[in-house]
Design a protein around this motif. Sequence first.
Motif, PDB file in Angstrom:
ATOM      1  N   THR A  86       0.832  -1.195   0.000  1.00 12.81           N
ATOM      2  CA  THR A  86       0.000   0.000   0.000  1.00 12.81           C
ATOM      3  C   THR A  86       0.875   1.256   0.000  1.00 12.81           C
ATOM      4  OG1 THR A  86      -0.090   0.057   2.422  1.00 12.81           O
ATOM      5  CG2 THR A  86      -1.796  -1.223   1.272  1.00 12.81           C
ATOM      6  N   SER A  87       0.216   2.412  -0.186  1.00 17.72           N
ATOM      7  CA  SER A  87       0.940   3.681  -0.185  1.00 17.72           C
ATOM      8  C   SER A  87       1.615   3.918   1.161  1.00 17.72           C
ATOM      9  CB  SER A  87      -0.021   4.830  -0.508  1.00 17.72           C
ATOM     10  OG  SER A  87      -1.138   4.813   0.373  1.00 17.72           O
ATOM     11  N   SER A 100       2.406  11.824  -4.417  1.00 19.51           N
ATOM     12  CA  SER A 100       1.649  11.276  -5.548  1.00 19.51           C
ATOM     13  C   SER A 100       0.587  12.295  -5.916  1.00 19.51           C
ATOM     14  CB  SER A 100       1.014   9.926  -5.188  1.00 19.51           C
ATOM     15  OG  SER A 100       0.329   9.380  -6.311  1.00 19.51           O
ATOM     16  N   ILE A 103      -3.362   9.811  -8.243  1.00 19.49           N
ATOM     17  CA  ILE A 103      -3.333   8.383  -7.928  1.00 19.49           C
ATOM     18  C   ILE A 103      -3.629   7.535  -9.157  1.00 19.49           C
ATOM     19  CG2 ILE A 103      -4.494   6.583  -6.573  1.00 19.49           C
ATOM     20  CD1 ILE A 103      -2.512   8.294  -5.021  1.00 19.49           C
ATOM     21  N   THR A 104      -4.403   8.065 -10.098  1.00 18.40           N
ATOM     22  CA  THR A 104      -4.748   7.262 -11.284  1.00 18.40           C
ATOM     23  C   THR A 104      -3.520   6.956 -12.132  1.00 18.40           C
ATOM     24  OG1 THR A 104      -5.221   9.256 -12.583  1.00 18.40           O
ATOM     25  CG2 THR A 104      -7.054   8.259 -11.347  1.00 18.40           C
ATOM     26  N   GLU A 106      -0.445   6.450 -10.643  1.00 23.87           N
ATOM     27  CA  GLU A 106       0.544   5.892  -9.714  1.00 23.87           C
ATOM     28  C   GLU A 106       0.836   4.433 -10.045  1.00 23.87           C
ATOM     29  OE1 GLU A 106       3.357   5.849  -7.708  1.00 23.87           O
ATOM     30  OE2 GLU A 106       2.245   7.670  -7.143  1.00 23.87           O
ATOM     31  N   ARG A 107       2.097   4.076 -10.112  1.00 21.70           N
ATOM     32  CA  ARG A 107       2.517   2.693 -10.370  1.00 21.70           C
ATOM     33  C   ARG A 107       3.416   2.124  -9.273  1.00 21.70           C
ATOM     34  NH1 ARG A 107      -0.970   3.699 -13.088  1.00 21.70           N
ATOM     35  NH2 ARG A 107      -1.208   3.532 -15.365  1.00 21.70           N
ATOM     36  N   PHE A 109       2.783   1.925  -5.967  1.00 22.22           N
ATOM     37  CA  PHE A 109       2.060   1.248  -4.908  1.00 22.22           C
ATOM     38  C   PHE A 109       0.575   1.282  -5.232  1.00 22.22           C
ATOM     39  CE2 PHE A 109       0.748   5.385  -3.664  1.00 22.22           C
ATOM     40  CZ  PHE A 109       1.885   6.195  -3.693  1.00 22.22           C
ATOM     41  N   ARG A 110      -0.229   0.599  -4.399  1.00 21.87           N
ATOM     42  CA  ARG A 110      -1.682   0.636  -4.578  1.00 21.87           C
ATOM     43  C   ARG A 110      -2.315   1.306  -3.356  1.00 21.87           C
ATOM     44  NH1 ARG A 110      -4.359  -2.794  -1.426  1.00 21.87           N
ATOM     45  NH2 ARG A 110      -3.265  -4.477  -0.367  1.00 21.87           N
ATOM     46  N   LEU A 111      -3.489   1.833  -3.546  1.00 21.98           N
ATOM     47  CA  LEU A 111      -4.204   2.474  -2.448  1.00 21.98           C
ATOM     48  C   LEU A 111      -4.941   1.421  -1.626  1.00 21.98           C
ATOM     49  CD1 LEU A 111      -5.898   5.752  -3.665  1.00 21.98           C
ATOM     50  CD2 LEU A 111      -3.824   5.467  -2.354  1.00 21.98           C
ATOM     51  N   ILE A 116      -9.566   4.494  -1.006  1.00 26.78           N
ATOM     52  CA  ILE A 116     -10.429   4.494  -2.187  1.00 26.78           C
ATOM     53  C   ILE A 116     -11.854   4.871  -1.792  1.00 26.78           C
ATOM     54  CG2 ILE A 116     -11.394   3.040  -4.013  1.00 26.78           C
ATOM     55  CD1 ILE A 116      -8.779   1.431  -3.927  1.00 26.78           C
TER      56      ILE A 116
END
Length: 684
Positions: A86-87, A100, A103-104, A106-107, A109-111, A116
């Motif tokens: 995660t971030s 960041s 976020i759309t 962003e590569r 990490f994931r949210l 979300i």
Amino acid sequence: MVPDTQEQTLLRQQTVLARFGEFALKSEDLDEILTEACRLVGEAMGTELAKVVELQPDGETLLVRAGIGWQPGVVGHCRLHLRDGTSEAYSIQAAGPVISTDITKERRFRLPAFLIDHGVKALVNVTILGASGSPPFGMLQVDSREPRQFTGGDVDFLRSYANLLASAVARLRMFEGIRRSEARLRASLDRQEAALETGVIGFFTWDLPSGTITADKRFARFYGLDPDALAGGMPLEAIMRHIHPEDRAAVEAGTAKALQSVDSYVKEFRLIHPDGAIRWVMVRGHCYAQAEGRPICYTGTAVDVTALKESEAALRRVNEALEARVADRTHALSEANARLQAEAAARERVQYALQQAHRMETVVAHLPIGAGLVAPSGRIIVGNPEFQRLLPRAGIPSTEPLARTEWLGWHPDGRMIAPEDFPGARALRGELALNIDFLHREVGQSGHWRRVSGIPIHGEANEVVAALIVIVDVHQEKLASERQALLTREVDHRAKNMLAVVQAALRLTRAPDTESFIRAIEGRVAALARAQTLLSADRWAGADLHRVLEGELAAFLGHEASGPQARLDGPRLVLPPGAAQPFSMAIHELATNAIKYGALSAPTGRLAITWSLDTGCDVLRLRWQETGGPRLEGPPRRLGFGSRVLAGTLRDQLGGRIAVEWKETGLVCDIEVALARLRQAAPI
């Protein structure tokens, strides 16, 4: 233009820092401090969402410890694992600020799901440091529901804020440690009081006329003596031997004074047990005397106060540590305050440069060169779009360790330019640095040439308040210059080679008459010209082998009633530039020999040319096989020019091998050339 609210933003952030610092010093509740920190940072950054994520003792789990703007069930409950990608996990592992802006895109990490659910589109966070030698406390993160460009000033503010927060956490943890020590000390004192109340006290009597001491078993245990022997009476000297040597003289002096004054006696001292253990005791005694005042006995108690002494020592150590920590924190706060004052002074010095920058910003916005203004700290204040494209960083390369390795420049004598001599660094020292070429090479990418200039900007007192940095993309210019130089060298090289070959052909060609001599020379020069044409058509990248052969044997490859006399069979293969002309000359000599004396001199003759490429070692293998021509009786008695050309071109010039068989049915010539060496030798 820079928005009019920039100074207001700086003032608001500084005000929030001051307000939070005052609050953190007054509050004793960590959760209260963390929650107020989130509220104030959200106010300063203009966001509805902020949180403090705490790294748990296991070093693998993160807890959302405090925050504002979150739905119930997040703060104090939501846990994340560092392995989840995660971030928040990425930020803890990155150990530095993470930004960041969208976020759309962003590569890294994931949210997590809860971000979300709350519609987070951008974020920025910084690390909250732990005590010296300890892991970080966690991180402070500001989340935005809209894509947002966070500035370098935002990151600097969050860093200062996180450092204040780290100091507050450390202060509360120190106080918590002190309170635990005090609790342990109180418990120890309570236990001693309970021991006294329950009779855990040793009693003794000292009979002065006999010089013996009798005592109970508790007294004996304190001194490490035999209870039975002590109950029957032991000489004073036997008791005194168990007193620590460093305390014995003081005990003897106090005892003598008490006897002389016939007064009460209180003394704390150390005892050494037979096993070497050291214990502290407190002895209280009262002297009894006869009517004439002569002392006859001493009675009293002894209490083991070892635990009390150890607690006092521990408390002293804690107090000393606390004083040292407080001194360190005070020094750190003083330094931080000095830095803030210095930054404020620097901002005032840069204000003049900013005013100039605002006037020129519209002018330079559409220039095809990069132009930017840099503060004395190396931080980029403002830059036009081209400048931001060529230098997408918060500071100039000479002030950023990672960027220093990406910008490579050389002095005229070939020495590397050190970071402190980069144009930006020199301009901030007041020097003028113009038109210095650098090769900018980012990790994993090819290099690009940039031309950089640095111009100092002076204030009213002639001090350097900023620097104007100009960057020009000269990559294509450099490549064109290198290509021009390469073509010049290549043309010169080819011309010399061509003249040498023509000269050799003129010198070695033999013919019975002038007309035959001219035909022979024209054929050989034509072979060179065809190779030259093929190389030129492919921009000197090489010559196609099939087209080289077609150029020599075109008249014999047509479809007649009886079929073509010559057949070509092999894969598509490009000869390196350095091999095209020598190979063309060799094929011309073989074709000339076949037309005059071999298979192509008779209608029934046939010529088969086959070739293959050994891809493992990049070796060309070609076979020239003639059949159906005049009958051969063996190799010729003497070698002509053609044979010397084959040897001079294929073997001597190209480093290849030739095997010729003069079979009765026709000539067979096997040629083998290693192309790898020729490709490496070819100009690039």
